[in-house]
Design a protein around this motif. Structure first.
Motif, PDB file in Angstrom:
ATOM      1  N   ARG A 337       8.326  -0.578   2.558  1.00  0.00           N
ATOM      2  CA  ARG A 337       7.400   0.545   2.415  1.00  0.00           C
ATOM      3  C   ARG A 337       7.527   1.409   3.670  1.00  0.00           C
ATOM      4  N   GLU A 376       7.478  -2.965   6.577  1.00  0.00           N
ATOM      5  CA  GLU A 376       6.693  -1.735   6.520  1.00  0.00           C
ATOM      6  C   GLU A 376       6.935  -0.940   7.794  1.00  0.00           C
ATOM      7  N   GLU A 378       5.902   2.725   9.675  1.00  0.00           N
ATOM      8  CA  GLU A 378       4.972   3.849   9.647  1.00  0.00           C
ATOM      9  C   GLU A 378       5.310   4.810  10.787  1.00  0.00           C
ATOM     10  N   LEU A 460      -1.865  -1.634   9.028  1.00  0.00           N
ATOM     11  CA  LEU A 460      -0.843  -2.206   8.171  1.00  0.00           C
ATOM     12  C   LEU A 460      -1.322  -3.576   7.730  1.00  0.00           C
ATOM     13  N   ASP A 465       2.003  -7.497   1.251  1.00  0.00           N
ATOM     14  CA  ASP A 465       3.357  -7.959   1.019  1.00  0.00           C
ATOM     15  C   ASP A 465       3.436  -8.785  -0.268  1.00  0.00           C
TER      16      ASP A 465
END
Length: 467
Positions: A337, A376, A378, A460, A465
């Protein structure tokens, strides 16, 4: 002639003085060993400390009772003197738990006092043959004292105490002698030698195990230090490629710039030529200092990062999809992501972020068989946040020597850029690695700080997950 005789007499007396000096030195060494011997510390375990203490306390009580009865009934001594000699043997055992050298003196001195007191009484009772010079209680007390002494002092001190015990026993029974009695000299000497040998062997085994533990700790520290140095060398090689690329671009741009302007002034040509010259000189020095790292330990490609040779461009986050696909091909279920507006970052930031994700996924493959992983990323105004989390493994991981050293390299990369990295288990049995990497130098950051446990302003959540 008289002078020659004087020299001869002096020369004849000289070896005697040398031998006397050696004897005095040996006596001083013996006094120091049996008076101020250095003790080894007691074992750290509570059971090893207090269980033997309890056993010795019970033994000391039995030795005292048996010694008093033997001196009073068989030796026909008064109750006061018999109690004093019996308490000397039992008290020596108790004292040996803390001060084994004074305890040896007390036990040996108590035996000597009892032997001298009973010497004139031996043979007066024809029915009873008294054990002399050591009583049964005295033998047991002396053996326990010698065992504790051998466990707590150097081998030389234990051997000296044994030699003094044998010497005193021999002088009493072998040289001085006594009326008919039951001799305990041979039994005492044999058992004393066995006990001292046993105590010395146990002490040597304990020292060997302690030394092995220290060597294992040093080996682990050295392995971690070597791993850290290897990771730093790898980072230096990668940064060498990144910086060398930018310096080469600067040199080429400075060389091409004059051709982009009609009739450039001479000052502009000189400045651009100076920029190009300085860039080439800096590039030469950089390659001279850091290029040797590549020749001594060339960078090896990771198994999940094919197609990149030692001299290929360093990977960035643009190749994250390729990394994930290669990891999936190795049997790991990976989801990704990306949050925020994706934008290009400095080469060092992109490279470190890629390597952190790569190492984290490799750790999941090695240490969490059957788990699923979630990556992930960001993009935030002042940098980049990375989170690599895995679920609980479905089967035990095979042994992996050097486990945990990959975290050193990941933390080193994040710290080098002014960021931070945290790693730890999750509540559901999984594991998570979280990194914060600033996009600029630490002194130029906006002052916002991410919370390592939650991420940043927008947390996060590793639980996503498994969604």
């Amino acid at each position: 002639m008289s002078r020659l005789n004087t020299v001869t007499e002096t020369g004849a007396r000289r070896p005697e003085w040398i031998g006397l000096g050696r004897v005095l030195r040996w006596l001083r060494m013996l006094r120091d060993d049996l008076y101020t011997a250095r003790l080894d510390p007691l074992p750290p375990s509570v059971w090893l400390r207090w269980l033997p203490h309890g056993v010795l306390c019970v033994a000391a009580i039995g030795i005292t009772i048996g010694g008093v009865a033997q001196f009073q009934h068989n030796g026909q001594l008064g109750a006061g003197l018999a109690s004093l000699l019996g308490f000397a043997a039992g008290g020596a055992v108790l004292l040996a738990m803390w001060r084994p050298v004074p305890a040896w003196w007390l036990s040996t001195g108590g035996m000597l006092a009892g032997a001298l007191t009973l010497h004139g009484r031996l043979g007066t009772t024809p029915v009873v043959l008294f054990t002399w010079p050591w009583t049964v209680a005295g033998i047991i007390a002396q053996l326990l004292v010698l065992l504790l002494l051998a466990l707590r002092v150097r081998v030389r001190v234990a051997v000296e105490a044994l030699a003094m015990t044998v010497l005193v026993t021999w002088l009493l029974d072998g040289v001085w002698g006594a009326p008919p009695h039951q001799s305990t000299s041979a039994v005492t000497v044999i058992l004393s030698v066995v006990v001292v040998a046993l105590g010395t062997a146990l002490r040597g085994r304990r020292e060997a195990r302690a030394e092995l533990g220290r060597q294992a700790s040093l080996t682990e520290e050295e392995r971690a230090r070597r791993t850290l140095l290897e990771e730093r060398s790898r980072i230096a090689r990668e940064l060498h490629d990144v910086v060398a690329h930018h310096m080469s671009v600067i040199s080429i741009q400075a060389q091409v710039a004059p051709h982009l302007v009609e009739n450039p002034p001479d000052e502009l040509r000189e400045n651009l030529e100076g920029i190009r010259h300085n860039a080439l000189e800096a590039l030469t020095e950089l390659r001279r200092v850091l290029g040797v790292l590549r020749s001594e330990s060339p960078d090896e490609d990771a198994p999940d990062d094919p197609g990149t040779g030692p001299h290929s461009p360093q990977p960035t986050l643009d190749r994250l999809d390729t990394l994930v696909e290669n990891t999936r091909a190795a049997g790991l279920t990976v989801t990704t992501r990306i949050n925020g507006e994706r934008r290009p970052m400095q080469s060092g930031v992109e490279l470190s972020a890629y390597r952190i994700v790569q190492e984290a996924l490799s750790n999941v493959l090695r240490h969490a068989p059957g788990a699923t992983a979630h990556v992930e990323i960001e993009y935030i105004p002042y940098g980049l946040l990375l989170s690599v989390a895995n679920s609980r493994p479905t089967r035990p991981a095979p042994p992996s020597p050097g486990a945990g050293h990959g975290l050193l390299g990941m933390r080193e990369r994040a710290t080098m850029l002014g960021g931070s990295l945290t790693a730890g288990p999750l509540a559901d049995g999984g594991y998570r690695i979280f990194a914060e990497i600033p996009a600029t130098a630490p002194g130029l950051m906006s002052g916002r700080t991410a919370d390592p446990s939650t991420g940043t302003t927008r947390a996060l959540d590793p639980k996503d997950d498994r969604a």
